[in-house]
Motif scaffolding. Structure first.
Motif, mmCIF file in Angstrom:
data_model
loop_
_atom_site.group_PDB
_atom_site.id
_atom_site.type_symbol
_atom_site.label_atom_id
_atom_site.label_comp_id
_atom_site.label_asym_id
_atom_site.label_seq_id
_atom_site.Cartn_x
_atom_site.Cartn_y
_atom_site.Cartn_z
ATOM 1 N N CYS A 6 0.835 -1.192 0.000
ATOM 2 C CA CYS A 6 0.000 0.000 0.000
ATOM 3 C C CYS A 6 0.867 1.238 0.000
ATOM 4 O O CYS A 6 1.811 1.342 0.777
ATOM 5 C CB CYS A 6 -0.889 0.015 1.233
ATOM 6 N N ASN A 7 0.570 2.218 -0.866
ATOM 7 C CA ASN A 7 1.423 3.388 -1.027
ATOM 8 C C ASN A 7 0.755 4.658 -0.537
ATOM 9 O O ASN A 7 -0.450 4.772 -0.541
ATOM 10 C CB ASN A 7 1.773 3.607 -2.507
ATOM 11 N N CYS A 15 8.283 8.662 -0.557
ATOM 12 C CA CYS A 15 7.076 7.847 -0.672
ATOM 13 C C CYS A 15 7.277 6.558 0.076
ATOM 14 O O CYS A 15 8.279 5.887 -0.096
ATOM 15 C CB CYS A 15 6.764 7.552 -2.136
ATOM 16 N N SER A 17 5.638 2.759 1.427
ATOM 17 C CA SER A 17 4.650 1.707 1.226
ATOM 18 C C SER A 17 4.544 0.922 2.505
ATOM 19 O O SER A 17 5.545 0.551 3.078
ATOM 20 C CB SER A 17 5.077 0.781 0.082
ATOM 21 N N ASP A 48 -3.734 -9.052 -13.322
ATOM 22 C CA ASP A 48 -3.989 -7.817 -12.590
ATOM 23 C C ASP A 48 -2.947 -7.667 -11.493
ATOM 24 O O ASP A 48 -2.915 -8.432 -10.533
ATOM 25 C CB ASP A 48 -5.392 -7.860 -11.981
ATOM 26 N N THR A 50 -2.647 -5.658 -9.142
ATOM 27 C CA THR A 50 -3.136 -5.307 -7.803
ATOM 28 C C THR A 50 -3.599 -6.528 -7.021
ATOM 29 O O THR A 50 -3.801 -6.441 -5.811
ATOM 30 C CB THR A 50 -4.298 -4.301 -7.898
ATOM 31 N N SER A 265 -4.915 2.965 0.715
ATOM 32 C CA SER A 265 -5.949 3.302 -0.270
ATOM 33 C C SER A 265 -5.864 2.448 -1.527
ATOM 34 O O SER A 265 -6.863 2.297 -2.243
ATOM 35 C CB SER A 265 -5.847 4.786 -0.647
ATOM 36 N N ASP A 266 -4.686 1.888 -1.817
ATOM 37 C CA ASP A 266 -4.543 1.058 -3.016
ATOM 38 C C ASP A 266 -4.578 -0.433 -2.677
ATOM 39 O O ASP A 266 -4.192 -1.263 -3.483
ATOM 40 C CB ASP A 266 -3.239 1.398 -3.751
ATOM 41 N N CYS A 267 -5.049 -0.761 -1.471
ATOM 42 C CA CYS A 267 -5.132 -2.157 -1.034
ATOM 43 C C CYS A 267 -6.562 -2.672 -1.147
ATOM 44 O O CYS A 267 -7.500 -1.913 -1.378
ATOM 45 C CB CYS A 267 -4.686 -2.277 0.422
ATOM 46 N N HIS A 268 -6.713 -3.960 -0.942
ATOM 47 C CA HIS A 268 -8.042 -4.546 -0.796
ATOM 48 C C HIS A 268 -8.718 -3.868 0.395
ATOM 49 O O HIS A 268 -8.069 -3.573 1.398
ATOM 50 C CB HIS A 268 -7.910 -6.054 -0.561
ATOM 51 N N LYS A 272 -7.138 -2.440 3.982
ATOM 52 C CA LYS A 272 -7.257 -1.038 4.388
ATOM 53 C C LYS A 272 -7.902 -0.943 5.766
ATOM 54 O O LYS A 272 -7.433 -0.194 6.639
ATOM 55 C CB LYS A 272 -8.095 -0.272 3.357
#
Length: 330
Positions: A6-7, A15, A17, A48, A50, A265-268, A272
């Motif tokens: 997750c970033n 930045c 993660s 995918d 992600t 926010s960019d995780c499942h 999150k």
């Protein structure tokens, strides 16, 4: 067990993660599929990214064992009446007897799991309840007379009715103001002077705290949630200046919630939620933070260069390509 990467974009150019290992979760049983082992028909472009595991060099990661302090007298009073948080009687709140039971249970857990042997450093917020929790959970065994070494905590420190806690065979403890609770208004979040703390916690290192008196807490202004999150990011930035790889951080609910809510926010959604949910008293969660911006410069201690002594080791697929090119050239 799944691992999600997750970033978050920090206020600076750095930045981070945050990777959180989560416990097995029960999902609907998938329908049987006909598998073929003869040939892979899907290309990498079809996958995918992600939904697949992520990889990152280990030496560019740190493991953080995040702990919220055990139950304090302010938690009990505030549960009954929220207005109690404004009471001066709760100034620099200490742990309750139940809180000390929670600390004892956490101490047993970190020893039974072997975690106590892995931690290189304990960072603690310089408030009474967090320092009591930190030394109780991660400190050494019972203090022994005749050994000329300062204890982590003296007997009955902060109305604890607790015996002294040894600094033998445990990691160093460092007090850091960046990981304090929401600043301002609530007296329970105002600290004593460092000169008052030192005799109570002789083996905690307070050298990083610049002011003896608490100059951060204000009686009429409460720190905004966004400001707590920014302070949390500064704290994570500071952690990258440390050489230690596994660090326990004993801090507060508000600080943890607002700092961690910036991640995932960019995780499942389940990941999150796991990262960002409020901590219970004396709860421990282990997470991994990743240095994607090359802030750290520590070399990899477990990597090995290979080919020692030297010899022919051209991979077969590379050799096939090389010979094919040579055949075309001739």
């Amino acid at each position: 067990m799944t691992i999600a990467s997750c970033n978050i974009q920090l206020p600076s150019s750095s930045c981070y993660s945050s990777c959180c290992c989560i416990s097995p979760t029960t999902f609907p049983k998938p329908k049987p599929k006909q598998l073929s082992f003869n040939r892979t028909t899907a290309s990498l472009s079809d996958m995918d990214a992600t939904t697949n595991p992520g990889l990152y060099p280990l030496h560019r990661c740190k493991t953080l064992h995040l702990v919220r302090h055990a139950q304090g007298i302010h938690n009990v009073a505030g549960e009954k009446d929220h207005a109690a948080y404004l009471s001066e009687e709760l100034f620099d709140a200490h742990l309750t007897p139940l809180g000390w039971q929670q600390v004892d249970n956490l101490r047993k857990h970190v020893r039974e799991t072997g975690l106590s042997k892995k931690i290189d450093l304990v960072i603690v917020s310089p408030l009474l309840r967090t320092m009591q929790t930190a030394v109780g959970a991660f400190g050494g065994e019972g203090y022994k007379d005749g050994i000329d070494i300062p204890p982590l905590m003296v007997e009955n420190a902060g109305e604890s009715h607790h015996p002294a806690i040894s600094s033998l065979n445990c990691p160093p403890f460092v007090a850091v103001e960046l990981c304090r609770e929401h600043l301002g208004v609530h007296p329970c979040d105002r600290r004593k002077s460092i000169s008052e703390y030192r005799p109570l916690f002789p083996a905690i290192d307070f050298s990083l705290i610049e002011s003896d008196e608490d100059i951060l807490w204000e009686a009429k202004a409460r720190e905004k949630n966004e400001e707590v999150a920014v302070r949390g990011m500064k704290f994570l930035n500071w952690l990258w200046t440390r050489k230690e790889r596994e660090i326990a951080v004993v801090t507060h609910s508000g600080f943890l919630y607002h700092t961690l809510s910036a991640f995932g926010s960019d995780c499942h959604p389940a990941v999150k939620n796991e990262i960002c949910k409020h901590f219970a008293n004396c709860e421990l969660r282990s997470v991994v933070i990743v240095d994607k911006s090359m802030m750290g410069s520590d070399p990899a201690t477990t990597n090995y260069p290979g080919k020692i002594p030297s010899g022919l080791d051209l991979p077969s697929d590379v050799a096939d390509e090389k010979h094919a090119e040579e055949g075309v050239a001739t």
